[in-house]
Enzyme design. Structure first.
Site, PDB file in Angstrom:
ATOM      1  N   GLU A  53     -24.505  21.352  15.836  1.00  0.00           N
ATOM      2  CA  GLU A  53     -24.679  20.361  14.761  1.00  0.00           C
ATOM      3  C   GLU A  53     -24.306  18.992  15.291  1.00  0.00           C
ATOM      4  O   GLU A  53     -23.231  18.813  15.869  1.00  0.00           O
ATOM      5  CB  GLU A  53     -23.773  20.648  13.553  1.00  0.00           C
ATOM      6  CG  GLU A  53     -24.170  21.807  12.705  1.00  0.00           C
ATOM      7  CD  GLU A  53     -23.301  21.952  11.454  1.00  0.00           C
ATOM      8  OE1 GLU A  53     -22.829  20.933  10.911  1.00  0.00           O
ATOM      9  OE2 GLU A  53     -23.087  23.099  11.036  1.00  0.00           O
ATOM     10  N   GLU A  61     -17.920  26.563  11.286  1.00  0.00           N
ATOM     11  CA  GLU A  61     -16.773  25.647  11.177  1.00  0.00           C
ATOM     12  C   GLU A  61     -15.532  26.366  10.654  1.00  0.00           C
ATOM     13  O   GLU A  61     -14.986  26.023   9.601  1.00  0.00           O
ATOM     14  CB  GLU A  61     -17.136  24.459  10.288  1.00  0.00           C
ATOM     15  CG  GLU A  61     -18.314  23.672  10.834  1.00  0.00           C
ATOM     16  CD  GLU A  61     -18.562  22.351  10.122  1.00  0.00           C
ATOM     17  OE1 GLU A  61     -18.236  22.260   8.929  1.00  0.00           O
ATOM     18  OE2 GLU A  61     -19.058  21.414  10.769  1.00  0.00           O
TER      19      GLU A  61
HETATM   20  C1  BGP Z   1     -21.064  20.506   8.509  1.00  0.00           C
HETATM   21  C2  BGP Z   1     -21.630  21.760   7.905  1.00  0.00           C
HETATM   22  C3  BGP Z   1     -23.037  21.677   7.497  1.00  0.00           C
HETATM   23  C4  BGP Z   1     -23.553  20.302   7.131  1.00  0.00           C
HETATM   24  C5  BGP Z   1     -22.929  19.161   7.878  1.00  0.00           C
HETATM   25  C6  BGP Z   1     -23.143  17.773   7.311  1.00  0.00           C
HETATM   26  O1  BGP Z   1     -19.734  20.399   8.176  1.00  0.00           O
HETATM   27  O2  BGP Z   1     -21.530  22.856   8.775  1.00  0.00           O
HETATM   28  O3  BGP Z   1     -23.253  22.685   6.559  1.00  0.00           O
HETATM   29  O4  BGP Z   1     -23.818  20.117   5.838  1.00  0.00           O
HETATM   30  O5  BGP Z   1     -21.546  19.323   8.049  1.00  0.00           O
HETATM   31  O6  BGP Z   1     -22.274  17.545   6.251  1.00  0.00           O
HETATM   32  P1  BGP Z   1     -22.786  16.985   4.880  1.00  0.00           P
HETATM   33  O7  BGP Z   1     -23.837  17.912   4.444  1.00  0.00           O
HETATM   34  O8  BGP Z   1     -21.601  16.989   3.986  1.00  0.00           O
HETATM   35  O9  BGP Z   1     -23.279  15.619   5.165  1.00  0.00           O
END
Ligand code: BGP
Length: 493
Positions: A391, A200
């Site tokens: 993701e 990201e």
């Molecule tokens: C993205 C990241 C991840 C992950 C996901 C979910 O932004 O790459 O590392 O954690 O989001 O977000 P969160 O964990 O804050 O729910």
């Protein structure tokens, strides 16, 4: 109609700092994630520090911000740091990979923890024990024919580089990173074919989290622009390295892309939505088109921000664009310039209003049944390179029943909607898609809040927000659903 290709890479995704734990084991150095406390919904995480005079404290480092003068990040007593134990993949990798294999995973996205390989980020020699750990993980994956997809830097920088150089603000990180990439490419030759350079990368934006994404302890807009520039350069050099010495390796870029909608048809709202989308996309423009878009250069000029450019850099950026575009996408966000609309939550990056057509989870993240098709069309029609969804998922405070089962029907519904949407983009719009990696396939720590209860997984891990629990793994209802989905190559009803 043509469905997903025969070799479509179904699987799941994780990140070392949220999953591995063992934060000091076998010679690992500290990373920026290891001094980052837990938070909660609307309670930001903090960086803990100590001064030479012994004073200690904790500071929120979101967006443009800085630690107090003289403060040096440090692990302190009395705070809870989720990365230290995480959900302990370090000691559970065999069990976890066996569970992935049982679901039929073709691919597993994970990150290598840079400070496990080079404890200070730029040591002369790598830490052999750190390398051995990933040897063992890749061998285990090979046993089940699961293809690894490896992120070289997922939301963490060796802490020593942050302290000595203010992280990616300094060009020193570029050389250190490329040496790290080469060490890893060489060691895992024949075992790993797919790499992502920075998770990201657009989260380095001034309104997001330059500490998490760039290891910046003092972040003003100039430092952030320099850090982004250095990461682009490091990516380009990594692509160059692969092309010249490791031709079997493919290097992708990784973008957080949650399309932003305008809340009203007022052109002012449309313009606001356009600007918000471009705030994410310009990072991909540099990595896929090889140059900064004019609007970003104009903005830098207006703000008197200078790029730390050296001779030859521009050629490198132009020549060594990434092989594919990977992205995360959980849902959409919605913005307005009007005084109407219910505050929407969403992630910290975008102040959004609630989209009245969509349902959101307890953290304000909206489930959008068409978002993957929309995102894929935007990205493919702009870059004309294969896409990879690395993701997508939904966080929920799952409840485990006494018999160990978890009835996560809300997650099944989310998966159905999202997989249908990506299938439409493949079948109806002809977009090439390499794979789909569901986020947090085995429960892990939330990046945004540091909570455990914001769970994503197909597998429940017995642990609470403060690290209490047996770490025992148990299968949720989605475990069986996803297994069937993979087995039928996405032929879901
Ligand atoms: C993205 C990241 C991840 C992950 C996901 C979910 O932004 O790459 O590392 O954690 O989001 O977000 P969160 O964990 O804050 O729910």
């Amino acid at each position: 109609m043509k469905g997903f290709s025969k070799d479509f890479l179904w699987g799941g995704a994780t990140a070392a700092n949220q999953y591995e734990g063992a934060y000091l084991e076998d010679g690992k150095g500290l990373s920026t994630a290891d001094v980052y406390t837990n938070g909660a919904h609307r309670v930001p995480r903090k960086v803990t520090w100590r001064k030479e005079n012994g004073e200690t404290g904790a500071t929120v480092l979101n967006g443009v911000s800085a630690l107090p003068d003289g403060a040096i990040p440090a692990v302190l007593d009395g705070y809870y740091y989720p990365s230290h134990k995480a959900t302990d993949f370090y000691h559970h990798y065999k069990e976890d990979i066996a569970l992935m294999a049982e679901m039929g995973f073709k691919c597993f996205r994970m990150s290598i923890n840079w400070s496990r390989i080079f404890p200070n980020g730029d040591d002369d020699l790598p830490n052999e024990k750190g390398l051995l750990f990933y040897d063992a993980v890749f061998q285990e994956l090979q046993k089940y024919h699961i293809e690894p997809l490896v992120t070289l830097s997922h939301y963490e920088t060796p802490l020593s580089l942050s302290i000595r150089f203010n992280g990616w603000e300094d060009r020193h990180c570029v050389d250190a990173y490329v040496k790290y990439a080469e060490t890893v490419f060489e060691r895992y030759k024949g075992m790993v074919r797919y790499y992502l350079t920075f998770n990201e990368i657009d989260c380095l934006n001034p309104d997001h989290n330059p500490y998490v994404s760039g290891g910046l302890l003092r972040a003003d807009e100039q430092a952030i622009a320099s850090a982004a520039y250095h990461q682009f350069l490091a990516s380009a050099l990594t692509v160059k390295l692969a092309r010249e010495k490791y031709p079997e390796v493919q290097v992708g870029m990784m973008l957080a892309y949650m399309p932003v909608y305008a809340y009203t048809v007022d052109p002012k709202d449309q313009l606001e939505a356009l600007k918000r989308n471009e705030e994410m996309l310009w990072f991909a423009d540099v990595q896929m088109q090889g140059s900064y878009p004019p609007y970003k250069l104009c903005e830098y000029e207006r703000k008197d921000i200078r790029l730390p450019e050296k001779e030859g850099d521009i050629d490198l950026l132009r020549k060594y664009t990434a092989d594919f575009v990977s992205f995360s996408c959980y849902g959409s966000t919605c913005v307005t310039t009007h005084d109407e609309g219910e505050e929407g939550g969403g992630n910290l990056a975008v102040k959004s209003v609630k989209n009245p057509y969509l349902e959101a989870n307890a953290w304000g993240w909206a489930t959008d049944p068409h978002v993957l098709r929309i995102a894929m069309n935007h990205l493919y029609n702009r870059y004309h390179k294969p896409l990879w969804i690395v993701e997508n998922g939904i966080g929920w405070a799952d409840v485990k029943e006494d018999d160990g089962s978890v009835h996560d029907d809300y997650r099944i519904e989310y998966l159905k909607q999202n997989i249908r949407s990506m299938k439409e983009a493949v079948e109806l719009d002809g977009i090439p898609l390499i794979g789909y990696e569901y986020w947090g396939c085995i429960d892990l720590i939330s990046a945004g809040t540091g909570e455990m209860k914001k769970r994503y997984g197909f597998v429940y891990v017995d642990m609470d927000d403060l690290g209490n629990g047996t770490l025992k793994r148990s299968r949720k209802d989605t475990f069986y659903w996803y297994k069937e989905c993979i087995n039928s190559n996405g032929n879901i009803e």
